[in-house]
Design an enzyme around this catalytic site. Structure first.
Site, PDB file in Angstrom:
ATOM      1  N   HIS A   1      32.914  21.124 -55.386  1.00 18.13           N
ATOM      2  CA  HIS A   1      33.336  20.904 -54.006  1.00 18.13           C
ATOM      3  C   HIS A   1      34.684  20.211 -53.972  1.00 18.13           C
ATOM      4  O   HIS A   1      34.867  19.167 -54.603  1.00 18.13           O
ATOM      5  CB  HIS A   1      32.295  20.058 -53.263  1.00 18.13           C
TER       6      HIS A   1
ATOM      7  N   TYR B   1      29.000  14.699 -43.148  1.00 25.32           N
ATOM      8  CA  TYR B   1      28.534  13.367 -42.782  1.00 25.32           C
ATOM      9  C   TYR B   1      28.805  13.201 -41.290  1.00 25.32           C
ATOM     10  O   TYR B   1      29.966  13.232 -40.873  1.00 25.32           O
ATOM     11  CB  TYR B   1      29.285  12.295 -43.568  1.00 25.32           C
TER      12      TYR B   1
ATOM     13  N   PRO C   1      22.506   5.610 -50.323  1.00 23.36           N
ATOM     14  CA  PRO C   1      22.976   6.925 -50.773  1.00 23.36           C
ATOM     15  C   PRO C   1      24.167   7.473 -50.009  1.00 23.36           C
ATOM     16  O   PRO C   1      24.664   8.550 -50.343  1.00 23.36           O
ATOM     17  CB  PRO C   1      21.747   7.818 -50.567  1.00 23.36           C
TER      18      PRO C   1
ATOM     19  N   LYS D   1      26.642   7.421 -54.861  1.00 26.07           N
ATOM     20  CA  LYS D   1      27.052   6.646 -56.032  1.00 26.07           C
ATOM     21  C   LYS D   1      25.917   6.259 -56.980  1.00 26.07           C
ATOM     22  O   LYS D   1      26.184   5.814 -58.098  1.00 26.07           O
ATOM     23  CB  LYS D   1      27.768   5.366 -55.586  1.00 26.07           C
TER      24      LYS D   1
ATOM     25  N   TYR E   1      35.334   8.412 -53.345  1.00 22.12           N
ATOM     26  CA  TYR E   1      34.279   9.409 -53.294  1.00 22.12           C
ATOM     27  C   TYR E   1      34.210  10.224 -54.588  1.00 22.12           C
ATOM     28  O   TYR E   1      33.117  10.479 -55.122  1.00 22.12           O
ATOM     29  CB  TYR E   1      34.477  10.337 -52.101  1.00 22.12           C
TER      30      TYR E   1
END
Length: 389
Positions: free
Chosen positions: A72, A200, A292, A296, A384
């Site tokens: 991704h 998100y 979550p 990580k 990220y």
């Protein structure tokens, strides 16, 4: 029995450490209190940083991931009814790999079996001993007999509830914890994901996350109260609520189907310091838990493995203790950065019951600044995809 390293726990961190040690010619034995099928039945995370991907390749356990995993290059932040894409690759020249933790564990198990590594499952009453001396050992019960394994080092990869951290004297341990006032209601279903990248979503009704395990298996979450009851949520009710929290284009494209796993997970941040006690080392969830939101948890366990493997490799190669002496400090430096990032993502994306109108305006301003500033977007993307080891 004698070995060089005993690893307690055969989850992905224990298996990864074991395979890296085996590849370096360092003898090791893995113990677990449960069976192989139970471990493979646990459903966990699925977003891997490049660092973890590299470790799996170094362990010789990445062939299926490289074939079936989904690289991704970005993800979406959804708020105000719109998508705002964070271009991970464009901002950092790095990407993440979507590949389920269960698949990672299965691949590592197969690799360990193929290379002759010893894993002892269903070992009851596992206990580390003498880790404050130069002669540590681990005992366990199996087949009605108590067994003992003498070793040089013990790696506690047995999770938050495992015996490793519980064996450390309480006055030698300092813990830090933040419990969040909500949970995640999640489902897993064999349906195509609503988008080719993760979403998100920040919505007045609460947070939502659209994730996936493959192109035909979706993992969806919605924020819910901690006292919510799973039996109150049919699949239809879940999908209806998820649609409400997504931008219209995604809500219209959502494919539904029966879930085969449904659960509510509480969110917490937890860190135990230090991560070394003589010849005992804490790894992964045995030492730290993160919510979550930032993807990580598994990746932090992998970075612990990286630091511990380097230390053990150097010790056996040239008797240098620098790596194992610095393990805790190196690991915790990265742990706290990830804890900070996971906390900030959680605060930014969720609706807190005591936020109030002022706090809500601050959250909205933070999101607006994040997507309108290249510097802010880059900082988000760097964290990220994973900070360097």
């Amino acid at each position: 029995m004698r070995t060089q390293v005993v690893i307690i726990g055969s989850g992905p961190s224990g298996l990864l450490l074991g395979q890296l040690l085996t590849g370096a010619g360092i003898d090791n034995v893995i113990l677990d209190r449960v069976g192989k099928h139970y471990i493979l039945g646990r459903v966990r995370a699925g977003v891997l940083e490049e660092g973890m991907v590299g470790l799996l390749r170094a362990a010789g356990a990445a062939d299926r991931m490289d074939r079936e995993g989904l690289p991704h290059d970005g993800f979406s932040l959804a708020f105000d009814g719109r998508d705002h894409r964070i271009d991970l690759y464009g901002l950092t020249a790095k990407r993440v790999m979507v590949y389920g933790q269960t698949e990672v564990t299965s691949d590592l198990m197969e690799r360990r079996e193929a290379t002759g590594g010893l894993t002892i499952y269903e070992a009851a009453s596992i206990a580390p001993h003498g880790f404050d001396t130069s002669s540590p050992y681990v005992t366990y019960d199996k087949g009605g007999t108590t067994h003992r394994i003498d070793c040089d080092f013990i790696a506690g990869c047995d999770g938050y509830h495992g015996v490793s951290r519980r064996s450390v004297p309480q006055d030698a341990l300092k813990t830090f914890e933040r419990v969040y006032p909500f949970g995640w209601l999640g489902i897993l279903a064999d349906i195509p994901p609503v988008s080719h990248e993760l979403i998100y979503a920040n919505h007045p009704r609460g947070f939502a996350l659209c994730s996936m395990r493959s192109q035909t298996r979706s993992r969806y979450y919605i924020q819910c109260p901690l006292d919510e009851k799973i039996e109150n949520w049919s699949d239809d009710r879940f999908y209806d609520e998820l649609r409400r929290r997504l931008p219209a284009e995604h809500a219209e494209n959502l494919v539904t189907g029966p879930s085969f796993e449904k659960s509510i997970a509480p969110l917490r941040s937890f860190v135990a310091e230090p991560m070394r006690f003589g010849t005992l080392f804490l790894v992964g969830d045995a030492a730290h838990i993160v919510p979550p939101t930032g993807a990580k948890g598994l990746n932090l366990a992998a970075s612990d493995v990286h630091y511990l493997f380097e230390g053990l490799r150097d010790y056996y190669a040239d008797r240098s203790t620098a790596g194992i002496d610095n393990y805790s400090a190196r690991a915790l430096k990265r742990v706290w950065r990830a804890v900070r990032f996971s906390w900030s993502m959680t605060v930014m994306m969720h609706r807190f019951p005591d936020t109030g109108e002022f706090g809500q305006k601050i959250q909205e301003a933070e999101l607006d600044y994040l997507v309108s500033s290249q510097a802010a977007s880059t900082a988000l993307a760097e964290n990220y995809v994973g900070l360097p080891y």
